[in-house]
Enzyme design. Sequence first.
Site, PDB file in Angstrom:
ATOM      1  N   LYS A  11       0.846  -1.126  -0.081  1.00 33.36           N
ATOM      2  CA  LYS A  11       0.204  -0.051  -0.134  1.00 33.36           C
ATOM      3  C   LYS A  11       1.080   1.197   0.033  1.00 33.36           C
ATOM      4  O   LYS A  11       2.057   1.283   0.505  1.00 33.36           O
ATOM      5  CB  LYS A  11      -1.015   0.068   1.222  1.00 33.36           C
ATOM      6  CG  LYS A  11      -0.228   0.075   2.668  1.00 33.36           C
ATOM      7  CD  LYS A  11       0.124   1.349   3.252  1.00 33.36           C
ATOM      8  CE  LYS A  11       1.006   1.434   4.595  1.00 33.36           C
ATOM      9  NZ  LYS A  11       1.616   2.619   4.712  1.00 33.36           N
ATOM     10  N   PRO A  95       9.586  -3.943  -0.626  1.00 35.69           N
ATOM     11  CA  PRO A  95      10.826  -3.806   0.074  1.00 35.69           C
ATOM     12  C   PRO A  95      10.377  -3.863   1.588  1.00 35.69           C
ATOM     13  O   PRO A  95       9.154  -3.688   2.099  1.00 35.69           O
ATOM     14  CB  PRO A  95      11.142  -2.176   0.022  1.00 35.69           C
ATOM     15  CG  PRO A  95      10.580  -2.090  -1.382  1.00 35.69           C
ATOM     16  CD  PRO A  95       9.330  -2.894  -1.554  1.00 35.69           C
ATOM     17  N   VAL A  96      11.015  -4.151   2.495  1.00 37.49           N
ATOM     18  CA  VAL A  96      10.849  -4.577   3.847  1.00 37.49           C
ATOM     19  C   VAL A  96      11.154  -3.452   4.850  1.00 37.49           C
ATOM     20  O   VAL A  96      12.142  -2.399   4.671  1.00 37.49           O
ATOM     21  CB  VAL A  96      11.960  -5.837   4.321  1.00 37.49           C
ATOM     22  CG1 VAL A  96      11.684  -5.994   5.814  1.00 37.49           C
ATOM     23  CG2 VAL A  96      11.548  -7.084   3.485  1.00 37.49           C
ATOM     24  N   ALA A  98       9.601  -0.453   5.104  1.00 36.09           N
ATOM     25  CA  ALA A  98       9.800   0.457   3.996  1.00 36.09           C
ATOM     26  C   ALA A  98       8.912   1.544   3.990  1.00 36.09           C
ATOM     27  O   ALA A  98       8.564   2.489   3.224  1.00 36.09           O
ATOM     28  CB  ALA A  98       9.826   0.027   2.549  1.00 36.09           C
ATOM     29  N   ALA A 101       3.376  -1.366   4.099  1.00 36.87           N
ATOM     30  CA  ALA A 101       2.857  -2.677   4.959  1.00 36.87           C
ATOM     31  C   ALA A 101       3.338  -3.887   4.214  1.00 36.87           C
ATOM     32  O   ALA A 101       2.596  -4.741   4.367  1.00 36.87           O
ATOM     33  CB  ALA A 101       1.344  -2.240   4.558  1.00 36.87           C
ATOM     34  N   GLY A 102       4.533  -4.067   4.199  1.00 33.13           N
ATOM     35  CA  GLY A 102       5.167  -5.378   3.604  1.00 33.13           C
ATOM     36  C   GLY A 102       4.790  -6.573   4.288  1.00 33.13           C
ATOM     37  O   GLY A 102       4.176  -7.726   3.991  1.00 33.13           O
ATOM     38  N   GLY A 103       4.725  -6.636   5.683  1.00 32.07           N
ATOM     39  CA  GLY A 103       4.334  -7.417   6.761  1.00 32.07           C
ATOM     40  C   GLY A 103       3.033  -7.635   6.825  1.00 32.07           C
ATOM     41  O   GLY A 103       2.372  -8.870   6.819  1.00 32.07           O
ATOM     42  N   SER A 104       2.192  -6.457   7.237  1.00 33.52           N
ATOM     43  CA  SER A 104       0.924  -6.602   7.298  1.00 33.52           C
ATOM     44  C   SER A 104       0.129  -7.258   6.026  1.00 33.52           C
ATOM     45  O   SER A 104      -0.729  -7.986   6.413  1.00 33.52           O
ATOM     46  CB  SER A 104       0.257  -5.267   7.491  1.00 33.52           C
ATOM     47  OG  SER A 104       0.965  -4.627   8.439  1.00 33.52           O
ATOM     48  N   THR A 105       0.571  -7.079   5.151  1.00 38.06           N
ATOM     49  CA  THR A 105      -0.135  -7.688   3.669  1.00 38.06           C
ATOM     50  C   THR A 105       0.169  -9.079   3.662  1.00 38.06           C
ATOM     51  O   THR A 105      -0.810  -9.692   3.312  1.00 38.06           O
ATOM     52  CB  THR A 105       0.308  -6.797   2.481  1.00 38.06           C
ATOM     53  OG1 THR A 105      -0.634  -7.279   1.429  1.00 38.06           O
ATOM     54  CG2 THR A 105       1.761  -7.076   1.878  1.00 38.06           C
ATOM     55  N   ASP A 137      -2.270  -2.308  10.438  1.00 41.29           N
ATOM     56  CA  ASP A 137      -2.685  -2.261   9.174  1.00 41.29           C
ATOM     57  C   ASP A 137      -3.252  -3.411   8.407  1.00 41.29           C
ATOM     58  O   ASP A 137      -3.722  -3.466   7.606  1.00 41.29           O
ATOM     59  CB  ASP A 137      -1.575  -1.733   8.483  1.00 41.29           C
ATOM     60  CG  ASP A 137      -0.991  -0.252   8.789  1.00 41.29           C
ATOM     61  OD1 ASP A 137      -2.018   0.340   9.211  1.00 41.29           O
ATOM     62  OD2 ASP A 137      -0.012  -0.076   8.390  1.00 41.29           O
TER      63      ASP A 137
HETATM   64  P1  ATP Z   1       4.197  -0.332   7.716  1.00 40.21           P
HETATM   65  O1  ATP Z   1       3.991   0.290   6.400  1.00 40.21           O
HETATM   66  O2  ATP Z   1       2.906  -1.392   8.074  1.00 40.21           O
HETATM   67  O3  ATP Z   1       4.848   0.402   8.695  1.00 40.21           O
HETATM   68  P2  ATP Z   1       6.596  -1.670   6.864  1.00 40.21           P
HETATM   69  O4  ATP Z   1       6.565  -1.682   5.409  1.00 40.21           O
HETATM   70  O5  ATP Z   1       7.200  -0.098   7.116  1.00 40.21           O
HETATM   71  O6  ATP Z   1       5.368  -1.629   7.637  1.00 40.21           O
HETATM   72  P3  ATP Z   1       7.440  -4.293   7.321  1.00 40.21           P
HETATM   73  O7  ATP Z   1       7.960  -4.495   5.856  1.00 40.21           O
HETATM   74  O8  ATP Z   1       6.133  -4.851   7.639  1.00 40.21           O
HETATM   75  O9  ATP Z   1       7.276  -2.694   7.335  1.00 40.21           O
HETATM   76  O10 ATP Z   1       8.474  -4.735   8.111  1.00 40.21           O
HETATM   77  C1  ATP Z   1       8.689  -4.295   9.646  1.00 40.21           C
HETATM   78  C2  ATP Z   1       9.396  -5.528  10.352  1.00 40.21           C
HETATM   79  O11 ATP Z   1       8.769  -6.600  10.405  1.00 40.21           O
HETATM   80  C3  ATP Z   1      10.824  -5.752   9.624  1.00 40.21           C
HETATM   81  O12 ATP Z   1      11.809  -5.347  10.735  1.00 40.21           O
HETATM   82  C4  ATP Z   1      10.702  -7.222   9.610  1.00 40.21           C
HETATM   83  O13 ATP Z   1      11.834  -7.801   9.890  1.00 40.21           O
HETATM   84  C5  ATP Z   1       9.634  -7.764  10.257  1.00 40.21           C
HETATM   85  N1  ATP Z   1       8.602  -8.840   9.588  1.00 40.21           N
HETATM   86  C6  ATP Z   1       8.107  -9.653  10.201  1.00 40.21           C
HETATM   87  N2  ATP Z   1       7.320 -10.347   9.202  1.00 40.21           N
HETATM   88  C7  ATP Z   1       7.566  -9.983   8.115  1.00 40.21           C
HETATM   89  C8  ATP Z   1       7.123 -10.206   6.776  1.00 40.21           C
HETATM   90  N3  ATP Z   1       6.306 -11.299   6.370  1.00 40.21           N
HETATM   91  N4  ATP Z   1       7.426  -9.227   5.847  1.00 40.21           N
HETATM   92  C9  ATP Z   1       8.311  -8.413   6.137  1.00 40.21           C
HETATM   93  N5  ATP Z   1       8.700  -7.866   7.263  1.00 40.21           N
HETATM   94  C10 ATP Z   1       8.381  -8.656   8.185  1.00 40.21           C
END
Ligand code: ATP
Length: 283
Positions: A11, A95-96, A98, A101-105, A137
């Site tokens: 997202k 990207p992680v 970043a 919402a990589g994890g949430s999705t 999220d």
């Molecule tokens: P948001 O936009 O919701 O704040 P984000 O994109 O900033 O999320 P994520 O990619 O969800 O952040 O990663 C946040 C942390 O969660 C990372 O430090 C990562 O190691 C951990 N994590 C746990 N499970 C996952 C997953 N399935 N995918 C990505 N990161 C994960």
Amino acid sequence: MKKITAVSNAKINLSLDVLGSRSDGYHEIRMIMQSIPLSDEITVEISEGDGIEILCAHEGVPEDGRNIAHKAAKLFLERTENLAHIKITIDKTIPVAAGMAGGSTNAAAVLKVLNTLFDSPLNEKELLSLGLKVGADVPFCIMGGCAISEGIGEILTPIKPLSGAFIVVATPDFSVSTKWVYSNFIPERIEKHPDTEKVKDAIANGDINKIARYTANVLESVTERKYPVIAEYKKIMSENGAVLSMMSGSGPSVFGIFDNKIKAQKTYSLMKDINNETFIIEI
Ligand code: ATP
């Protein structure tokens, strides 16, 4: 053994406002999120036995109980009183850490797929409320599309998504902790808050100029102060024709929205030369 492969979309935030902080440490937010066709691929396999196995080749993603997809699967089994061995394979493109919402999705995709694999024990409302237990999220990621998210993320109002535009996303080569950004957020320092209602109307009309006029991400200045590259990327995007350039979530991803495909493609090439994780998306 039963198995389903699904896509799990990232997202971006078309606006982000913080309204206040709560005694439990959460912040009251009001933001507009839109799913974008930048996705991970999630394969969920269920078989007889027990235990949750996570496979993900990305070095920044844990393969144990710390993975949010693991947490989602565990809560699903508890809530529906099922027993199974669950194997989740995550093929990462988003990207992680970043701001996308990589994890949430991933967690949302796991909940939806498990619900299908177990013949829909939970209805939509129950799935959303289970999602909220996994992360703020996650309910939005279950729903997808475009929505105003309020409260801590549990009050979702679907709205017409932005379409007919090109988005360039550039994620700098470092991760940002959402927790760090919120703990360094000082409301008095914010110069511009978004006008969420006006942004919503502008999105519905596909009026990117008007979105740019009324939107803001109040977390941007926090992350930008520590990482000036964010302001630099926004400037490059604007100078090359982005009608709006802004940070997504707590960062560090920066996106530019273009109404012109050629300008978007040119900016994509330019950004790709200086920043490896750069994407171009048509919505
Ligand atoms: P948001 O936009 O919701 O704040 P984000 O994109 O900033 O999320 P994520 O990619 O969800 O952040 O990663 C946040 C942390 O969660 C990372 O430090 C990562 O190691 C951990 N994590 C746990 N499970 C996952 C997953 N399935 N995918 C990505 N990161 C994960």
